[in-house]
Write an enzyme that holds these catalytic residues in place. Structure first.
Site, PDB file in Angstrom:
ATOM      1  N   HIS A 292      -5.326  -4.066  -0.706  1.00 61.57           N
ATOM      2  CA  HIS A 292      -5.348  -2.959  -1.764  1.00 61.57           C
ATOM      3  C   HIS A 292      -5.378  -3.660  -3.076  1.00 61.57           C
ATOM      4  O   HIS A 292      -5.222  -2.921  -4.130  1.00 61.57           O
ATOM      5  CB  HIS A 292      -3.980  -2.310  -1.476  1.00 61.57           C
ATOM      6  CG  HIS A 292      -4.162  -1.469  -0.256  1.00 61.57           C
ATOM      7  ND1 HIS A 292      -4.388  -0.045  -0.474  1.00 61.57           N
ATOM      8  CD2 HIS A 292      -3.827  -1.406   1.113  1.00 61.57           C
ATOM      9  CE1 HIS A 292      -4.281   0.538   0.692  1.00 61.57           C
ATOM     10  NE2 HIS A 292      -3.996  -0.379   1.904  1.00 61.57           N
TER      11      HIS A 292
ATOM     12  N   SER B 287       0.946  -1.247   0.004  1.00 62.59           N
ATOM     13  CA  SER B 287      -0.040   0.023  -0.093  1.00 62.59           C
ATOM     14  C   SER B 287       0.914   1.345  -0.032  1.00 62.59           C
ATOM     15  O   SER B 287       0.350   2.360  -0.319  1.00 62.59           O
ATOM     16  CB  SER B 287      -0.898   0.028   1.253  1.00 62.59           C
ATOM     17  OG  SER B 287      -0.255   0.041   2.577  1.00 62.59           O
TER      18      SER B 287
ATOM     19  N   LYS C 187     -12.022  -0.880   1.425  1.00 70.02           N
ATOM     20  CA  LYS C 187     -11.308  -0.243   0.322  1.00 70.02           C
ATOM     21  C   LYS C 187     -12.061   0.240  -0.903  1.00 70.02           C
ATOM     22  O   LYS C 187     -13.045   0.686  -0.951  1.00 70.02           O
ATOM     23  CB  LYS C 187     -10.020  -0.588   0.247  1.00 70.02           C
ATOM     24  CG  LYS C 187      -9.232  -0.533   1.727  1.00 70.02           C
ATOM     25  CD  LYS C 187      -8.018  -1.035   1.550  1.00 70.02           C
ATOM     26  CE  LYS C 187      -6.946  -0.573   2.988  1.00 70.02           C
ATOM     27  NZ  LYS C 187      -7.694  -1.371   3.985  1.00 70.02           N
TER      28      LYS C 187
END
Length: 396
Positions: free
Chosen positions: A214, A186, A244
């Site tokens: 991610h 990330s 996310k």
């Protein structure tokens, strides 16, 4: 009366962090976390959110969430193993398994919880874990909680991994050995070398664990890094978040049915923490369905990522070697990175500085997260502000 020892400890350490430029100030957002946000009444182009696909404010998700509040209430009411497993949780897990290409899945309250839960449910003090040195904090804490021997290998260095896997196996002192890596890192935006990791795992019979927080919604046309490499049958644990790219809250592990069965009886956050709310469960399901039906949001995210990268690189910023839309601007010195972020804020861009201990000392940066919701006009404005501040501070 509060403890003098505690007060002295807190005051000394907070002062120390502030003097080194390592103290993080929290900026409450007024209203939704979209491509533009309001902080202290100021409108800013938002380049710091993990809301990659803009789904956190998507009308389709808001609609089903509202309906779930009406039909199921605001809370699950219990832990999953008593009577907190609602039909909506079952549907969510089925949808995750279909999305990730696995036999089954288990959902948790957060991505951090997943790593705390899953690693320690399978690994113990008689085992060893080979962990990439840049793995996320939740992986590190999950490994520590398991009490297994943690053997760090150099970041994405396959020779080092093979050597350490060989040494651990030949020592004969461990019952099980796991290799664990982020799918997408990330802070730098690079992708793990999963084909090589799987090859080494097969050679030494290692358990494989990929944290794709991610990567889910971002790589593999949205299905994640494991599917990007077509390795869903070769990776034992696919872990991801629902907070996310999916835009809601929660996490999950996807894998073989017997693994999921074991996690449901042995992973502590599943056993001892109330399930996510009905609205969260159904909104996550809806988000995944949207990603399975179309790559439109995914494609727009990548296009915006490429556009921002090109613009910043052309200006002369050090944007590292990201292979994903994550776009770091590496400044170096911690205080300078914080000052750069503060000037961007004044000019209308919210791009938070990231400093030690989140990244190594001397690699302070501003990390940019373009999303599918940003327009070209917003990105052009952001790039112009970067140019102004970068030149003013002598960064470019």
């Amino acid at each position: 009366m509060s403890s003098k020892t505690l007060n002295n400890f807190l005051n000394e350490n907070i002062t120390d962090l502030k003097s080194k430029g390592l103290y993080n100030e929290i900026d409450p957002v007024q209203g939704p976390n979209g491509p533009k946000i309001q902080i202290n009444g100021k409108e800013l182009i938002n380049l710091s959110s993990n809301n990659y696909l803009g789904l956190a404010t998507d009308e389709r998700l808001k609609k089903v969430a509202k309906e779930a509040v009406e039909s199921h209430g605001v809370g699950a009411g219990a832990v999953r193993t008593i009577n907190g497993t609602l039909d909506l949780h079952v549907e969510l897990e089925k949808t995750i398994a279909a999305f990730k290409g696995t036999e089954a899945a288990i959902s948790y309250q957060s991505g951090f919880n997943c790593n705390m839960a899953a690693i320690s449910a399978v690994m113990d003090k008689n085992d060893a874990i080979l962990s990439d040195e840049l793995n996320h904090a939740s992986i590190i804490d999950g490994c520590r909680l398991s009490r297994a021997k943690i053997i760090r290998f150099n970041h994405s260095d396959m020779d080092d991994l093979r050597q350490k896997a060989k040494e651990a196996t030949e020592s004969g002192q461990y019952n099980k050995i796991m290799v664990i890596t982020d799918g997408v890192f990330s802070m730098d935006g690079d992708i793990a070398k999963l084909p090589e990791i799987v090859e080494i795992a097969e050679e030494f019979d290692l358990i494989t664990y990929v944290d794709d927080a991610h990567g889910s919604g971002v790589t593999g046309k949205g299905a994640g890094t494991v599917k990007h490499f077509g390795l869903q049958d070769k990776v034992d644990f696919q872990m991801g978040t629902l907070s996310k790219a999916i835009g809601v809250i929660g996490g999950y592990v996807a894998g073989k049915q017997n693994l999921i069965d074991w996690l449901k009886v042995r992973s502590r956050p599943f056993l001892f923490s109330t399930a996510v709310s009905p609205a969260d469960a159904i909104a996550s399901t809806k988000a995944i369905e949207i990603l399975m039906e179309s790559t439109e949001l995914h494609d727009r995210l990548w296009e915006n990522g490429r556009y921002l990268k090109e613009g910043l690189k052309k200006l002369g910023f050090d944007i590292g070697n990201s292979e994903t839309p994550i776009t770091p601007c590496i400044i170096g010195e911690e205080k300078k990175a914080q000052a750069f972020s503060a000037r961007l804020f004044e000019e209308g861009v919210y791009a938070k500085s990231i400093v030690f201990p989140t990244v190594p000392r001397g690699t302070g940066r501003v990390r940019n997260m373009p999303t599918a919701a940003h327009t070209k006009e917003m990105l052009d404005e952001a790039i112009a502000i970067y140019e102004k501040v970068g030149k003013e501070m002598g960064i470019i």
